[in-house]
Scaffold this active site. Sequence first.
Site, mmCIF file in Angstrom:
data_model
loop_
_atom_site.group_PDB
_atom_site.id
_atom_site.type_symbol
_atom_site.label_atom_id
_atom_site.label_comp_id
_atom_site.label_asym_id
_atom_site.label_seq_id
_atom_site.Cartn_x
_atom_site.Cartn_y
_atom_site.Cartn_z
ATOM 1 N N LEU A 70 0.786 -1.234 0.000
ATOM 2 C CA LEU A 70 0.000 0.000 0.000
ATOM 3 C C LEU A 70 0.824 1.293 0.000
ATOM 4 O O LEU A 70 0.587 2.190 0.810
ATOM 5 C CB LEU A 70 -0.955 0.025 1.217
ATOM 6 C CG LEU A 70 -1.959 -1.121 1.308
ATOM 7 C CD1 LEU A 70 -2.723 -1.033 2.622
ATOM 8 C CD2 LEU A 70 -2.912 -1.110 0.128
ATOM 9 N N CYS A 95 -6.968 -5.306 6.397
ATOM 10 C CA CYS A 95 -5.754 -5.004 7.143
ATOM 11 C C CYS A 95 -6.012 -5.246 8.617
ATOM 12 O O CYS A 95 -7.148 -5.206 9.079
ATOM 13 C CB CYS A 95 -5.360 -3.551 6.945
ATOM 14 S SG CYS A 95 -6.476 -2.423 7.750
ATOM 15 N N GLY A 132 -5.380 -12.981 -10.575
ATOM 16 C CA GLY A 132 -5.289 -13.484 -11.939
ATOM 17 C C GLY A 132 -6.211 -14.676 -12.139
ATOM 18 O O GLY A 132 -6.957 -15.071 -11.239
ATOM 19 N N GLY A 175 -12.019 -11.039 -9.783
ATOM 20 C CA GLY A 175 -11.115 -12.137 -9.470
ATOM 21 C C GLY A 175 -10.804 -12.889 -10.751
ATOM 22 O O GLY A 175 -11.544 -13.783 -11.143
ATOM 23 N N GLY A 176 -9.756 -12.506 -11.432
ATOM 24 C CA GLY A 176 -9.317 -13.225 -12.631
ATOM 25 C C GLY A 176 -10.143 -12.979 -13.871
ATOM 26 O O GLY A 176 -10.041 -13.715 -14.852
ATOM 27 N N THR A 186 -5.867 -7.784 -12.612
ATOM 28 C CA THR A 186 -4.570 -8.236 -13.103
ATOM 29 C C THR A 186 -4.507 -8.260 -14.631
ATOM 30 O O THR A 186 -3.438 -8.055 -15.204
ATOM 31 C CB THR A 186 -4.276 -9.625 -12.511
ATOM 32 O OG1 THR A 186 -4.488 -9.554 -11.095
ATOM 33 C CG2 THR A 186 -2.841 -10.030 -12.753
#
Lengths: 304, 280
Positions: free
Chosen positions: A74, A131, A217, A243-244, A266
């Site tokens: 981050l 986090c 990915g 997600g991918g 990604t």
Amino acid sequence: LTVELCGVHLGGPVLNGSGTFDAIAARRAFGDALLERFPFHAFVSKTITVEPRQGNPPPRLWETPAGLINSIGLPNKGLRGFLASDLPQLAELPVPLVVSVMGFSRDELATLVARVGNRDEVAMIELNVSCPNVETGLVMGADPAETARAVERVRALTAKPLIVKLTPNADDPAAVAAAAEGAGAAAVSLVNTLKGMALHPITREPWLGGVTGGLSGPAVRAIALEQVRSVARRVAIPVVGMGGIATGRHAADFMSAGAACVAVGTESFRDPAAGRRVAAELAALGRGRRSRATHEVRSLSPSG
Amino acid sequence: MTQTALRDEPRTQAPPERRVATVSGVERLGAYRLITALDASGPADPRPGQFYMLATEEGWGGGADERPYLPRAFSYARARPTAGGVELDFLLESVGPGTARLAALEPGEGLALVGPLGVGFRPPRAGARPVVVGGGIGVAPLLCLEQALSERSTLLLGFRTAAHARAAALFAGEPALATDDGSVGRRGLVTDLLRERLAAGPDAAVYACGPPAMLESVRALCAERGVPGQLALESGMACGFGACFGCVVPTRDGFVRLCLDGPVLDANRLDAAWIEGAAH
């Protein structure tokens, strides 16, 4: 294919995943052509924190089968730096702006939501809850009660819609989503990256400077699809699925599983215009759905 | 960074999407391959030191451990504008599943690319004599740099073996060579040649690209002699345009993204600590 997300009008359903596209850097690399052919229908900023962060020491990347582990940490200019230098540049983008924020305590989160939430340039705020809370040691987004307390703390501080970004590294993401909804979230987005690691082939020590990282990915797509479906069945608020996703068909899968919008992450690393391509493929798919069915089932099945 | 500073940076901006160039030539050059591709729609004027993210149009993936997945960053070695687009040369060595697939490209195949990306080399200050230092595959961006420099430059190149040193023939000038095994040129390191050149006179402007240990030696020599140096660094990258934050290098002003503020950095922005993450 215009959509409305939390009352905000979008030209289409494709966003970027937070932290997977830096529109300011991309404008340096691509110039104003980026704005003329902007790849997303809303832009989600990289996560900002109250204090500036340098991020994790390199190496930060590891390639996996059909995926990537990143350990970035981050890096950002902090709230003041963001408001002074990044926000004016992001306001020039041709699409609504979502600002992603992360607090290491509920007070920090409150500061971020209050300061970002009163800016006209900002359409929505995404709460990155992946986090650890320094007060409790718990990852906020891994626990329904922690998530609810965080959302409750900040809900009244802004009139802007709050999107809670869910982590897949939770026992029951749907329960976290329901807790976020109950506390006043306007939408949820998922998945964040899956926790992973890689070893240095010679030293056998962790490869990444941050030791662990997040996997993304195509490698995570099946997991993300299941989580999106289970969350969408549990909550009434809109779900942003990711997600991918690399093609229009992947996006259609996530929307069939209950997502109102999707995000490309990604895949943008491989092609900065991936969001635009996914949106075009998704639109074309809607037009040709019936005629494609038979051969597509055959080709996608394990016997194809 | 101010807009004025950005206008001055040696960067040709890329189209904001991946496109497919056509491989027009493949040449075996000792240990390396020289791949030529016709880029019909990209800019004809990339700046020496800039790079492209490369992947094959077909068959990217499914190699060792089901890789490659991400594109690979390569400096262009030479660019020749033609009527049908710009011909780009890339020098590569097969060291893993991505580079192996690229090295297997044949004429007529599609080369998917994004670029040119990053910031290239700046011209030397008036009166300075360019000293161009290359190591191994790192000689690639120095080929177009040699063409672009108006001053005649001193070329110092280092390679592992004679098979690698075949790449030296691509330069127009006459490089002084060093090899690890002494099979061509001096036995030893290219930085030995640089040390001697810098001892001969202080009027140099050093340009270097090569492995991290070589670049660190070049950096230290430039600092010792008070000579300006520009180093083209390498790092694993996922995107090449500042999105992933994966390619950072520690500088005196903190981490910088090599794909955005580099790959060419002034040597005096670095201290010896930069190499710790890079030498992995």
